[in-house]
Design a protein around this motif. Sequence first.
Motif, PDB file in Angstrom:
ATOM      1  N   LEU A 123       0.829  -1.041   0.138  1.00 16.49           N
ATOM      2  CA  LEU A 123       0.327   0.364  -0.119  1.00 16.49           C
ATOM      3  C   LEU A 123       0.823   1.319   0.201  1.00 16.49           C
ATOM      4  N   ASP A 124       0.619   1.767  -1.252  1.00 14.47           N
ATOM      5  CA  ASP A 124       1.146   3.275  -1.777  1.00 14.47           C
ATOM      6  C   ASP A 124       2.929   3.489  -1.095  1.00 14.47           C
ATOM      7  N   ILE A 125       3.763   2.559  -1.686  1.00 10.38           N
ATOM      8  CA  ILE A 125       4.325   2.257  -1.657  1.00 10.38           C
ATOM      9  C   ILE A 125       5.694   2.765  -2.386  1.00 10.38           C
ATOM     10  N   PRO A 126       6.515   4.098  -2.895  1.00 13.38           N
ATOM     11  CA  PRO A 126       7.791   4.619  -3.689  1.00 13.38           C
ATOM     12  C   PRO A 126       8.042   3.659  -4.531  1.00 13.38           C
ATOM     13  N   TRP A 127       7.268   3.643  -6.294  1.00  9.46           N
ATOM     14  CA  TRP A 127       8.017   3.243  -7.172  1.00  9.46           C
ATOM     15  C   TRP A 127       8.998   2.659  -7.913  1.00  9.46           C
ATOM     16  N   ASP A 128       9.837   3.973  -8.178  1.00 10.52           N
ATOM     17  CA  ASP A 128      10.586   4.223  -8.453  1.00 10.52           C
ATOM     18  C   ASP A 128      11.095   5.971  -8.163  1.00 10.52           C
ATOM     19  N   PRO A 129      11.668   5.297  -6.862  1.00 10.69           N
ATOM     20  CA  PRO A 129      12.246   7.090  -6.450  1.00 10.69           C
ATOM     21  C   PRO A 129      13.310   8.096  -7.022  1.00 10.69           C
ATOM     22  N   ASP A 130      13.958   6.863  -7.237  1.00  7.45           N
ATOM     23  CA  ASP A 130      15.535   7.759  -8.309  1.00  7.45           C
ATOM     24  C   ASP A 130      14.531   8.497  -9.966  1.00  7.45           C
ATOM     25  N   ARG A 131      13.318   7.887 -10.278  1.00  2.18           N
ATOM     26  CA  ARG A 131      12.468   8.676 -11.990  1.00  2.18           C
ATOM     27  C   ARG A 131      11.504   9.596 -10.999  1.00  2.18           C
ATOM     28  N   ASP A 132      10.810   8.915  -9.928  1.00  5.80           N
ATOM     29  CA  ASP A 132       9.728  10.064  -9.505  1.00  5.80           C
ATOM     30  C   ASP A 132       9.446   9.981  -8.361  1.00  5.80           C
ATOM     31  N   PRO A 133       9.802  10.298  -7.626  1.00  4.13           N
ATOM     32  CA  PRO A 133       9.284  10.466  -6.426  1.00  4.13           C
ATOM     33  C   PRO A 133       7.837  10.182  -5.479  1.00  4.13           C
ATOM     34  N   ASP A 134       6.780  10.697  -6.800  1.00  8.97           N
ATOM     35  CA  ASP A 134       5.469  10.687  -6.268  1.00  8.97           C
ATOM     36  C   ASP A 134       4.669   9.873  -7.159  1.00  8.97           C
ATOM     37  N   ASP A 135       5.581   9.124  -7.816  1.00  6.11           N
ATOM     38  CA  ASP A 135       4.852   7.941  -8.358  1.00  6.11           C
ATOM     39  C   ASP A 135       4.836   6.359  -7.051  1.00  6.11           C
ATOM     40  N   ARG A 136       3.296   6.585  -6.485  1.00  5.15           N
ATOM     41  CA  ARG A 136       3.691   6.004  -5.392  1.00  5.15           C
ATOM     42  C   ARG A 136       2.554   5.323  -5.911  1.00  5.15           C
ATOM     43  N   ARG A 137       2.984   3.668  -5.341  1.00 11.05           N
ATOM     44  CA  ARG A 137       1.408   2.337  -5.711  1.00 11.05           C
ATOM     45  C   ARG A 137       1.007   1.853  -5.065  1.00 11.05           C
ATOM     46  N   SER A 138      -0.125   1.215  -4.777  1.00  9.56           N
ATOM     47  CA  SER A 138      -0.685   0.146  -4.109  1.00  9.56           C
ATOM     48  C   SER A 138      -0.685  -1.445  -5.062  1.00  9.56           C
ATOM     49  N   GLY A 139      -1.245  -2.558  -4.061  1.00  8.88           N
ATOM     50  CA  GLY A 139      -1.848  -3.644  -5.106  1.00  8.88           C
ATOM     51  C   GLY A 139      -1.545  -5.404  -4.499  1.00  8.88           C
ATOM     52  N   LEU A 140      -1.435  -5.812  -5.201  1.00  3.86           N
ATOM     53  CA  LEU A 140      -1.527  -7.101  -4.573  1.00  3.86           C
ATOM     54  C   LEU A 140       0.453  -7.807  -5.128  1.00  3.86           C
ATOM     55  N   TRP A 141       0.899  -7.940  -3.541  1.00  2.00           N
ATOM     56  CA  TRP A 141       2.207  -8.605  -2.848  1.00  2.00           C
ATOM     57  C   TRP A 141       2.041  -9.807  -3.787  1.00  2.00           C
ATOM     58  N   ARG A 142       1.523 -10.402  -2.940  1.00  2.90           N
ATOM     59  CA  ARG A 142       1.581 -11.800  -2.357  1.00  2.90           C
ATOM     60  C   ARG A 142       0.044 -12.560  -2.647  1.00  2.90           C
ATOM     61  N   LEU A 143      -0.266 -13.356  -3.640  1.00  2.00           N
ATOM     62  CA  LEU A 143      -0.880 -14.528  -2.796  1.00  2.00           C
ATOM     63  C   LEU A 143      -0.896 -15.969  -3.795  1.00  2.00           C
ATOM     64  N   ASN A 144      -1.698 -16.474  -2.110  1.00  2.08           N
ATOM     65  CA  ASN A 144      -1.542 -17.756  -2.236  1.00  2.08           C
ATOM     66  C   ASN A 144      -2.974 -18.793  -1.940  1.00  2.08           C
ATOM     67  N   ILE A 145      -2.756 -19.297  -2.591  1.00  5.82           N
ATOM     68  CA  ILE A 145      -3.840 -20.716  -2.916  1.00  5.82           C
ATOM     69  C   ILE A 145      -4.327 -21.322  -2.260  1.00  5.82           C
ATOM     70  N   ALA A 146      -3.872 -22.408  -1.039  1.00  2.00           N
ATOM     71  CA  ALA A 146      -3.735 -23.931  -1.013  1.00  2.00           C
ATOM     72  C   ALA A 146      -4.180 -25.021  -1.684  1.00  2.00           C
ATOM     73  N   ALA A 147      -3.147 -25.560  -2.418  1.00  2.00           N
ATOM     74  CA  ALA A 147      -3.317 -26.447  -3.676  1.00  2.00           C
ATOM     75  C   ALA A 147      -4.990 -27.194  -3.816  1.00  2.00           C
ATOM     76  N   ASP A 148      -5.284 -26.740  -3.017  1.00  2.00           N
ATOM     77  CA  ASP A 148      -6.201 -28.169  -2.673  1.00  2.00           C
ATOM     78  C   ASP A 148      -7.244 -27.534  -2.816  1.00  2.00           C
ATOM     79  N   ALA A 149      -7.258 -26.451  -2.666  1.00  2.00           N
ATOM     80  CA  ALA A 149      -8.687 -25.094  -2.822  1.00  2.00           C
ATOM     81  C   ALA A 149      -8.398 -23.945  -4.217  1.00  2.00           C
ATOM     82  N   GLN A 150      -7.911 -24.422  -4.888  1.00  2.00           N
ATOM     83  CA  GLN A 150      -7.791 -24.135  -5.741  1.00  2.00           C
ATOM     84  C   GLN A 150      -8.695 -23.516  -7.363  1.00  2.00           C
TER      85      GLN A 150
END
Length: 152
Positions: A63-90
């Motif tokens: 949530l709201d991380i600086p994507w590339d502060p060397d390029r654009d410090p205002d480029d802050r992004r949020s999203g899905l970092w990890r998704l693990n669904i159990a093998a038998d629940a997919q």
Amino acid sequence: MRLERITPENYEAALALSVRPDQEDLVEPVVKSLAEAYVYPEHAWPRLIYDGDVLVGFLMAFLDIPWDPDRDPDDRRSGLWRLNIAADAQGRGYGSFAVDAVCQEIRARGGTRAYVTWEPRAGGPEPFYLKLGFRPTGEQSGGQTVGVLDLS
């Protein structure tokens, strides 16, 4: 379906969660995600996915991380970092539920876009994310494709 915080009562079950063997190279194990959540508490949003009383998955948003502060410090992004669904629940809608929950949290915090990355290989999750409306940005992150979903 519901999300729950990781607690002393459920963290061992979270650590035991595993994806299918052919997916192990596509997503980090829950233990690494929890370590990253500990190191980056201001940006990590880890949750367990339950169907009734059954643990079926794990997600972690960024949530709201600086994507590339060397390029654009205002480029802050949020999203899905990890998704693990159990093998038998997919294949039962838990992944879609998880992505929707992350998007709702991003919207609640004023965000208008959700990001995700995926390994670009046969058998990878690209079709899943494209089906949910994510589109490649043309960027790469650690060799993975970066996708974005407009939430407005």
